[in-house]
Write a protein that holds these residues in place. Structure first.
Motif, PDB file in Angstrom:
ATOM      1  N   CYS A  12     -15.201  72.546 -25.553  1.00 46.10           N
ATOM      2  CA  CYS A  12     -15.253  72.112 -24.158  1.00 46.10           C
ATOM      3  C   CYS A  12     -14.424  70.842 -24.002  1.00 46.10           C
ATOM      4  N   THR A  13     -13.776  70.696 -22.860  1.00 42.77           N
ATOM      5  CA  THR A  13     -13.061  69.474 -22.529  1.00 42.77           C
ATOM      6  C   THR A  13     -13.616  68.928 -21.212  1.00 42.77           C
ATOM      7  N   LYS A  14     -13.201  67.743 -20.860  1.00 38.59           N
ATOM      8  CA  LYS A  14     -13.636  67.159 -19.585  1.00 38.59           C
ATOM      9  C   LYS A  14     -13.226  68.053 -18.411  1.00 38.59           C
ATOM     10  N   LYS A  15     -12.134  68.797 -18.570  1.00 38.20           N
ATOM     11  CA  LYS A  15     -11.655  69.682 -17.502  1.00 38.20           C
ATOM     12  C   LYS A  15     -12.603  70.853 -17.255  1.00 38.20           C
ATOM     13  N   LYS A  52     -18.152  67.211 -25.833  1.00 36.27           N
ATOM     14  CA  LYS A  52     -17.420  67.585 -27.052  1.00 36.27           C
ATOM     15  C   LYS A  52     -18.254  68.469 -27.976  1.00 36.27           C
ATOM     16  N   GLU A  53     -19.566  68.535 -27.751  1.00 41.60           N
ATOM     17  CA  GLU A  53     -20.450  69.376 -28.568  1.00 41.60           C
ATOM     18  C   GLU A  53     -20.659  70.768 -27.953  1.00 41.60           C
ATOM     19  N   ILE A  54     -20.162  70.970 -26.735  1.00 46.87           N
ATOM     20  CA  ILE A  54     -20.339  72.244 -26.031  1.00 46.87           C
ATOM     21  C   ILE A  54     -19.238  73.216 -26.457  1.00 46.87           C
ATOM     22  N   VAL A  55     -19.615  74.472 -26.594  1.00 47.95           N
ATOM     23  CA  VAL A  55     -18.674  75.540 -26.941  1.00 47.95           C
ATOM     24  C   VAL A  55     -18.538  76.449 -25.725  1.00 47.95           C
ATOM     25  N   ILE A  56     -17.300  76.649 -25.299  1.00 46.36           N
ATOM     26  CA  ILE A  56     -17.016  77.513 -24.151  1.00 46.36           C
ATOM     27  C   ILE A  56     -16.770  78.936 -24.656  1.00 46.36           C
ATOM     28  N   TYR A  67     -22.379  77.261 -24.724  1.00 46.30           N
ATOM     29  CA  TYR A  67     -23.606  76.894 -25.437  1.00 46.30           C
ATOM     30  C   TYR A  67     -23.417  75.551 -26.114  1.00 46.30           C
ATOM     31  N   HIS A  68     -24.543  74.958 -26.454  1.00 45.44           N
ATOM     32  CA  HIS A  68     -24.580  73.681 -27.169  1.00 45.44           C
ATOM     33  C   HIS A  68     -25.714  73.782 -28.176  1.00 45.44           C
ATOM     34  N   ILE A  69     -25.371  73.749 -29.451  1.00 46.35           N
ATOM     35  CA  ILE A  69     -26.385  73.773 -30.509  1.00 46.35           C
ATOM     36  C   ILE A  69     -26.239  72.526 -31.351  1.00 46.35           C
ATOM     37  N   THR A  70     -27.344  72.112 -31.946  1.00 44.46           N
ATOM     38  CA  THR A  70     -27.347  70.898 -32.761  1.00 44.46           C
ATOM     39  C   THR A  70     -28.502  70.970 -33.756  1.00 44.46           C
ATOM     40  N   PRO A  71     -28.373  70.334 -34.907  1.00 40.54           N
ATOM     41  CA  PRO A  71     -29.557  70.272 -35.779  1.00 40.54           C
ATOM     42  C   PRO A  71     -30.700  69.591 -35.022  1.00 40.54           C
ATOM     43  N   ALA A  72     -31.897  70.144 -35.150  1.00 40.73           N
ATOM     44  CA  ALA A  72     -33.065  69.594 -34.445  1.00 40.73           C
ATOM     45  C   ALA A  72     -33.425  68.235 -35.032  1.00 40.73           C
ATOM     46  N   THR A  73     -33.760  67.315 -34.172  1.00 43.77           N
ATOM     47  CA  THR A  73     -34.247  66.019 -34.646  1.00 43.77           C
ATOM     48  C   THR A  73     -35.747  66.143 -34.891  1.00 43.77           C
TER      49      THR A  73
END
Length: 146
Positions: A12-15, A52-56, A67-73
């Protein structure tokens, strides 16, 4: 994992802001608004911090979701699905199912996510084997042990 949908991904970008906001508004805001007002300033701040963590998701040259995935805190060896949105024209075509199954291949022992209690996606996640582990402010925290 084989991709039967010929979907490509890109960062993902700011655009992509307008696309991300419009899809979130179209697919999520009406569930939130039943309980609380939408806070666009909060959305904008979150996007600026995390885009920057989002995937288009791309089908040919068309954006069809993200989507946006991340290791769980606070949870060892768990993946947290922070966001998963598919454009309405592409919903109910098993793309969400494919993505959730893909996330299961990433080596985590559990997957967690939050979903609004009035969102029909709750049934989708339950069919995939997720169970509600807590509820707070009309949101379910759901989990699947792998």
């Amino acid at each position: 994992m084989k991709n039967p949908f010929d979907i490509k991904t890109r960062a993902c970008t700011k655009k992509d802001y307008d696309f991300v906001y419009a899809l979130t508004k179209k697919t999520l805001f009406h569930y939130i608004e039943k309980y609380e007002p939408i806070n666009k300033k909060e959305f904008d701040g979150d996007f600026a911090k995390r885009y920057k963590e989002i995937v288009i998701l791309m089908k040919e040259k068309k954006r069809i979701g993200f989507y946006h995935i991340t290791p769980a805190t606070f949870v060892k060896n768990a993946l947290y699905v922070a966001k998963i949105f598919i454009s309405p024209a592409y919903q109910k075509k098993k793309i969400g199912y494919f993505l959730m199954k893909y996330f299961e291949t990433l080596g985590y022992k559990k997957i967690r996510l939050q979903v609004w209690d009035n969102n029909p996606a709750v049934r989708f996640y339950k069919r995939l084997g997720y169970r509600v582990i807590s509820e707070k402010n009309h949101r379910y925290l759901i989990e699947k042990k792998l």
